[in-house]
Design an enzyme around this catalytic site. Sequence first.
Site, PDB file in Angstrom:
ATOM      1  N   GLU A 325       4.359  -9.492  11.534  1.00 12.51           N
ATOM      2  CA  GLU A 325       4.245  -8.755  12.797  1.00 12.51           C
ATOM      3  C   GLU A 325       3.960  -9.654  14.003  1.00 12.51           C
ATOM      4  OE1 GLU A 325       2.521  -4.524  11.181  1.00 12.51           O
ATOM      5  OE2 GLU A 325       1.085  -6.126  11.415  1.00 12.51           O
TER       6      GLU A 325
HETATM    7  C1  TNX Z   1       0.540  -3.623   8.481  1.00  8.93           C
HETATM    8  S1  TNX Z   1       0.972  -5.239   6.092  1.00  8.93           S
HETATM    9  C2  TNX Z   1      -0.067  -4.865   8.543  1.00  8.93           C
HETATM   10  C3  TNX Z   1      -1.536  -4.949   8.691  1.00  8.93           C
HETATM   11  C4  TNX Z   1      -2.149  -3.589   8.847  1.00  8.93           C
HETATM   12  C5  TNX Z   1      -1.502  -2.634   7.888  1.00  8.93           C
HETATM   13  C6  TNX Z   1      -2.121  -1.275   7.881  1.00  8.93           C
HETATM   14  C7  TNX Z   1       1.021  -6.319   7.082  1.00  8.93           C
HETATM   15  C8  TNX Z   1       1.562  -7.551   6.610  1.00  8.93           C
HETATM   16  N1  TNX Z   1       0.585  -6.046   8.311  1.00  8.93           N
HETATM   17  O1  TNX Z   1      -1.849  -5.765   9.784  1.00  8.93           O
HETATM   18  O2  TNX Z   1      -3.512  -3.708   8.606  1.00  8.93           O
HETATM   19  O3  TNX Z   1      -0.156  -2.504   8.203  1.00  8.93           O
HETATM   20  O4  TNX Z   1      -1.600  -0.500   6.847  1.00  8.93           O
END
Ligand code: TNX
Length: 510
Positions: A325
């Site tokens: 992300e």
């Molecule tokens: C996505 S999973 C994220 C996390 C969040 C999560 C909440 C991932 C690699 N990144 O930063 O905590 O969703 O479900």
Amino acid sequence: MKNLPFLLLIAMLASFSCEKPAPTDLNKAALIPFPKEIFPTHERFCLQNGTVIHVQEHLLPFAEAMEETLEATTNLDIVVERGDITSGPSHIYLELLGDDMDDEGPEAYELNIKKKKIYLVSKSEAGLFRGLQTLLQLLPTTPTEDNHWFVASGVITDAPQYDYRGAMLDVSRHFFGVDDVKRFIDLIALCKINYLHLHLADDQGWRIEIKSWPNLTTHGGSTQVGGGPGGYYTQEDYQEIVRYAQSRYVTIVPEIDMPGHTNAALASYPELNCNGMSPALYTGTEVGFSTLCTSKEIVYQFVDDVVREIAAMTPGPYFHIGGDESHVTALEDYIPFIERVQDIVTKYDKQVIGWDEISHAELREDGVVQYWAMAENALRGVAQGTKVLLSPAHKVYLDMQYDSTTELGLHWAAYIELDSAYLWSPETLVPGIGKENILGIESPLWTETITNMDEIEYMVFPRLLAHAELSWSPAEARNWGHFSGRLVRYAEHLKRLDVDYYASPVVTWK
Ligand code: TNX
């Protein structure tokens, strides 16, 4: 003195009471994860005061830890013995075999339960430890009146399908102290989980002391989601966690998420920002707004210091670099950043794990792509020769609500009831990713909405048991009806350990 015959009679009756009817069908055992093979022999072993654990010198520390565990579970007095003394009511023999246990991996074990003797053998202490978990699950939850603990006899031959069976705990969004992490380790070790991934840094908090960059924790660790006090592990704390995990044959995988998810670091050191200015600390739950300044040389010095200090305290083979992300990092900046960080991790003798987005970069073949969201990212990793760690969010994210009425958790990926957590197969999840490409399964618990140990346990159990069975047990041994039936009896162990599990309505609890 005239009571002597009477006392003798009592003593004889006591010693014969192990002959009373008791569980004798090993097939009925409530084992999770279910073992590879079970051959019941329809007798029973009796664990009781004076049961002897026999070991050779080199296994003494293991035997003493096992004695402690058995005593804590049963309140019995167990004896550890190095010689060939054969007195004692019943006996457990521990043995490390050379390489002659077929071509099974180090965690394979055999548990041979006879009337008076149990033989537990493996190639490694880790394998003996997995076998001990099986033995603990075979014990009844309460003894007979005279404190005898019966175990049905037979032979269990067992080995995991996957080498990596993991759980992840996010200690950044909410901080959890050393004692909570130790309990977490105890609970996951019961399920034969062998990796604990600690998500040590994110926008909301930096949780591991870095001696060369002290503000990371003094400032960056000083809050959490919702604005609480946060916290962090000193290096001594971290080493204590590592040692505790080792004593349960669990390997710690440290994660420093980058270049995104870095607000806590950016708030602590202005020079890591492209504009040279620190943002405020962040206590919300948005994702994807922060990035290290990938064009600044100081950022790579920073990463080098962080990886060096953490790698030096981490005996396991992996260093997790995050990489998810990074929505405000341009792809043309992201790719060279990941490749440089990979070089740094390699320089400190660790293998890279990263969330599936890292496959945009050119990865080494010993790297691991953790599939959480995008199958095409995972496939790009496979095409480069990396292994895939399966964490499909809609099946294994432990922060997903069970259903719309669950008070804790999120649901962006799915509601994950227990049957949904169980009913999938690692080998067929993504066409093009087969058993040979899969390192294992990991179940992450993100903690935006999770604030204490009870809440952790509620989200983790029983779903982690479902995932543990998917990564340990062979496909032929897996069956939802059988699993949920075993879970009903397994739950007695969870109750004894005071685990605050979710009593899923898809299970017929008695
Ligand atoms: C996505 S999973 C994220 C996390 C969040 C999560 C909440 C991932 C690699 N990144 O930063 O905590 O969703 O479900």
